[in-house]
Design a protein around this motif. Sequence first.
Motif, PDB file in Angstrom:
ATOM      1  N   LEU A  53     -18.990   1.620  -6.884  1.00 39.95           N
ATOM      2  CA  LEU A  53     -19.088   3.053  -6.662  1.00 39.95           C
ATOM      3  C   LEU A  53     -20.096   3.335  -5.560  1.00 39.95           C
ATOM      4  CD1 LEU A  53     -19.259   4.239 -10.382  1.00 39.95           C
ATOM      5  CD2 LEU A  53     -17.241   4.071  -8.935  1.00 39.95           C
ATOM      6  N   THR A  54     -19.827   4.379  -4.784  1.00 36.95           N
ATOM      7  CA  THR A  54     -20.809   4.812  -3.799  1.00 36.95           C
ATOM      8  C   THR A  54     -22.011   5.370  -4.550  1.00 36.95           C
ATOM      9  OG1 THR A  54     -19.976   7.068  -3.678  1.00 36.95           O
ATOM     10  CG2 THR A  54     -18.970   5.442  -2.168  1.00 36.95           C
TER      11      THR A  54
ATOM     12  N   ARG B 176     -23.245   8.301  -4.453  1.00 30.05           N
ATOM     13  CA  ARG B 176     -22.903   9.643  -4.943  1.00 30.05           C
ATOM     14  C   ARG B 176     -21.993   9.558  -6.166  1.00 30.05           C
ATOM     15  NH1 ARG B 176     -25.448  14.328  -4.598  1.00 30.05           N
ATOM     16  NH2 ARG B 176     -24.411  15.712  -3.161  1.00 30.05           N
ATOM     17  N   GLU B 177     -21.001   8.653  -6.122  1.00 27.68           N
ATOM     18  CA  GLU B 177     -20.114   8.481  -7.275  1.00 27.68           C
ATOM     19  C   GLU B 177     -20.899   7.973  -8.483  1.00 27.68           C
ATOM     20  OE1 GLU B 177     -16.131   7.404  -4.633  1.00 27.68           O
ATOM     21  OE2 GLU B 177     -17.379   5.794  -5.454  1.00 27.68           O
TER      22      GLU B 177
ATOM     23  N   VAL C   4     -21.076   9.771 -12.052  1.00 25.20           N
ATOM     24  CA  VAL C   4     -20.681   9.083 -13.280  1.00 25.20           C
ATOM     25  C   VAL C   4     -21.826   9.125 -14.290  1.00 25.20           C
ATOM     26  CG1 VAL C   4     -20.103   6.827 -14.290  1.00 25.20           C
ATOM     27  CG2 VAL C   4     -18.911   7.629 -12.243  1.00 25.20           C
TER      28      VAL C   4
ATOM     29  N   LEU D 199     -14.583  13.732  -6.050  1.00 24.33           N
ATOM     30  CA  LEU D 199     -15.413  12.541  -6.244  1.00 24.33           C
ATOM     31  C   LEU D 199     -15.122  11.879  -7.588  1.00 24.33           C
ATOM     32  CD1 LEU D 199     -18.695  13.916  -4.705  1.00 24.33           C
ATOM     33  CD2 LEU D 199     -17.483  11.883  -3.925  1.00 24.33           C
ATOM     34  N   ILE D 200     -14.925  12.688  -8.620  1.00 25.53           N
ATOM     35  CA  ILE D 200     -14.627  12.146  -9.944  1.00 25.53           C
ATOM     36  C   ILE D 200     -13.278  11.427  -9.926  1.00 25.53           C
ATOM     37  CG2 ILE D 200     -14.019  12.785 -12.317  1.00 25.53           C
ATOM     38  CD1 ILE D 200     -16.325  14.813 -12.212  1.00 25.53           C
TER      39      ILE D 200
ATOM     40  N   ARG E 286     -11.799  10.018  -7.413  1.00 24.45           N
ATOM     41  CA  ARG E 286     -11.957   8.773  -6.661  1.00 24.45           C
ATOM     42  C   ARG E 286     -12.682   7.716  -7.510  1.00 24.45           C
ATOM     43  NH1 ARG E 286     -14.499   9.905  -1.215  1.00 24.45           N
ATOM     44  NH2 ARG E 286     -16.453   9.690  -2.331  1.00 24.45           N
ATOM     45  N   ALA E 287     -13.731   8.136  -8.216  1.00 24.34           N
ATOM     46  CA  ALA E 287     -14.463   7.206  -9.085  1.00 24.34           C
ATOM     47  C   ALA E 287     -13.558   6.696 -10.202  1.00 24.34           C
ATOM     48  CB  ALA E 287     -15.707   7.883  -9.660  1.00 24.34           C
ATOM     49  N   TYR E 288     -12.740   7.570 -10.801  1.00 23.86           N
ATOM     50  CA  TYR E 288     -11.810   7.151 -11.856  1.00 23.86           C
ATOM     51  C   TYR E 288     -10.884   6.051 -11.344  1.00 23.86           C
ATOM     52  CZ  TYR E 288     -12.707  11.157 -15.042  1.00 23.86           C
ATOM     53  OH  TYR E 288     -13.248  12.064 -15.900  1.00 23.86           O
TER      54      TYR E 288
ATOM     55  N   LYS F 129     -11.403   3.908  -8.949  1.00 21.06           N
ATOM     56  CA  LYS F 129     -12.183   2.682  -8.779  1.00 21.06           C
ATOM     57  C   LYS F 129     -12.510   2.032 -10.119  1.00 21.06           C
ATOM     58  CE  LYS F 129     -14.414   4.035  -4.457  1.00 21.06           C
ATOM     59  NZ  LYS F 129     -15.728   4.261  -3.834  1.00 21.06           N
TER      60      LYS F 129
END
Length: 158
Positions: free
Chosen positions: A99-100, A102-103, A107, A133-134, A136-138, A140
């Motif tokens: 995760l970046t 920010r991500e 999270v 962002l959420i 994208r994180a999901y 990943k």
Amino acid sequence: MAPYEARVRIVEPGQPYDVGLLDPALVADEWEAPRQRPHVAISSDQSPREVLRARQWGVLDFVRSDVDVAELVSRIENVHRRSKNPAKRSGEAIDGAFLTPREAEIVSLVCRGKSNAEIATLLEVSPNSIKSLIRRAYRKMGVTSRAQAVGWGLARGY
């Protein structure tokens, strides 16, 4: 580590290595991780600040210091595989997602029960940015719901 000596080995400082293991609490703020080598951070401090600090050094995974040896070896091997595949290293849908910063921050806030609106207010960004962002994180993390994301994050100390 004896049962895992065929999979990992400990080297002396200054010797070449494939994946570094570090405790962020023992590393000076001005230290720069060698960018050509991936790292795993291991620490009892799983605060968002410490996770973000480690991520800024290019740490690809962050594990709790009480992790069992089998899980630690597995995570080191995962980072090693990811470091050999640039697409995965940059964070495309894989286990142990990268995760970046920010991500990772978002999270950690999701894991603390914050709503999208509360996160947007705290981070001073639009709710639509948070949703993006959420999502994208999901991807990943390999999850499809907030509950799964919380489970994933808590298992990794977010």
